[in-house]
Design an enzyme around this catalytic site. Structure first.
Site: not given
Ligand code: MRU
Length: 349
Positions: A46-48, A89, A196, A237, A247-248
């Site tokens: 996970r993470g963009a 996603r 996370q 994201d 973002n999250k």
């Molecule tokens: O749902 P996730 O864990 O994929 O969400 C991740 C985030 O929101 C991060 O802050 C974002 O993707 C940036 S990662 C460099």
């Protein structure tokens, strides 16, 4: 050193299964595009930026499995795989960005034999990974200039090595400030519902000995009011043309709190996270995930059976709450509608 989030090995994709961290370091072995799609959906990765890299590798794996040898049939099969990866996603634009980049390689080499195109797709996916690490190091170097000595930095979710090819975006800035011996410390929000911050950010920072203190999400306001936070930095994201940032979930709340307490609120993200095809954050699709993520904790039920649940995985922070956006090309400051135009991604998005 940072953990290896994803790797290509013997025509398989190895993914560090983040659902099992910090208890276990287990690598998932994905042998085809469907397995990578599933790993993204289920958040093993996970993470963009990391899901962008996974999608590129997943498509390369998919390409290797296509049996058609004429270009039009190969291209049409590749597009089907692209579509299913895209659906994994919806919020992080890096996923679509990486797939568009891969499709571009295919199209530019139409005249070559299909076997040669397959090799080029694998090479491109590896380049996406390598370039991401270099980009993060540059983001780190640029962003560290915003960090005063002995700063206490609040971060949310995980925008670290685990969320990228390595080094991280928001955590890249923190890493670089630490490497520069600025004597910083980090406050990590736990980041309900999937934790996370607690599971991943704390694990990552502790591996490198960077001082980190974990708080429950709703404690941030009190720490800010007590003068315990010098700056906030988070990842993104998707960033719209006016600088609104998805973002999250919980980022929006933190940004408002930071404004109230006159604390700088920074976003760190590669140019591949910008979506200049959309004008504002209103147009960003926000993923709503399974209610069970909210009604359970560590596999145990924490709510009455059948209760109504909302579970948006991301929120949009309006650009007026953002002090600056740190990219590999430099630091973008408000007014974002004007300054963002100069930072258009290489693909013109
Ligand atoms: O749902 P996730 O864990 O994929 O969400 C991740 C985030 O929101 C991060 O802050 C974002 O993707 C940036 S990662 C460099």
């Amino acid at each position: 050193m940072f953990p290896k989030t994803i790797a290509w090995q013997d025509n398989k994709v190895l993914i560090l299964d983040q659902r099992q961290l910090p208890a276990k370091e287990v690598y998932l072995e994905c042998a085809d595009a469907a397995a990578v799609t599933e790993a993204i959906k289920e958040m093993a990765i996970r993470g963009a930026p990391a899901i962008g890299i996974a999608a590129a590798m997943g498509l390369a794996l998919g390409a290797l499995g296509i049996t058609e040898t004429d270009y039009p049939s190969f291209y049409s099969e590749l597009n089907k795989i692209c579509d299913s990866l895209k659906g994994a996603r919806p919020t992080a634009v890096n996923l679509c960005w990486a797939l568009a980049r891969m499709q571009g390689v295919c199209e530019a080499n139409e005249a070559k034999p299909v076997e040669a195109i397959k090799g080029l797709l694998v090479a491109e996916a590896l380049a996406v990974l390598e370039q991401d690490i270099a980009i993060n190091k540059q983001i780190g170097a640029n962003g560290a200039t915003l960090v005063p000595a002995r700063a206490t930095i609040l971060t949310h979710c995980n925008a670290g090595a685990l969320a990228t090819g390595g080094y991280g975006t928001a955590l890249g800035v923190i890493r670089r400030a630490w490497e520069d011996k600025k004597g910083i410390q980090v406050i990590a929000t736990e980041t309900r519902p999937l934790l996370q911050g607690a599971r991943l950010t704390c694990w990552e920072l502790r591996q490198e000995g960077i001082p980190v203190t974990l708080i429950a999400d709703h404690m941030a306001g009190t720490l800010m009011r007590q003068g315990e936070i010098d700056l906030c930095i988070v990842g993104a994201d998707r960033i719209a043309g006016n600088g609104d940032v998805a973002n999250k979930i919980g980022t929006y709340t933190l940004a408002i709190l930071a404004r109230e307490h006159e604390i700088p609120f920074y976003v760190a993200a590669p140019l591949s996270t910008f979506d200049l095809t959309i004008k504002t954050g209103e147009e960003i699709p926000i993923e709503e995930r399974d209610p069970s993520e909210v009604t359970t904790l560590g596999g145990r039920s924490t709510a009455p059976e059948g209760v109504a649940v909302r579970n948006p995985a991301f929120d949009v922070t309006p650009h007026r709450y953002i002090s600056a956006i740190v990219t590999e090309d430099g630091i973008i400051r408000p007014p974002f509608e004007e300054t963002l135009v100069r930072f258009r991604g290489a693909d013109g998005r």
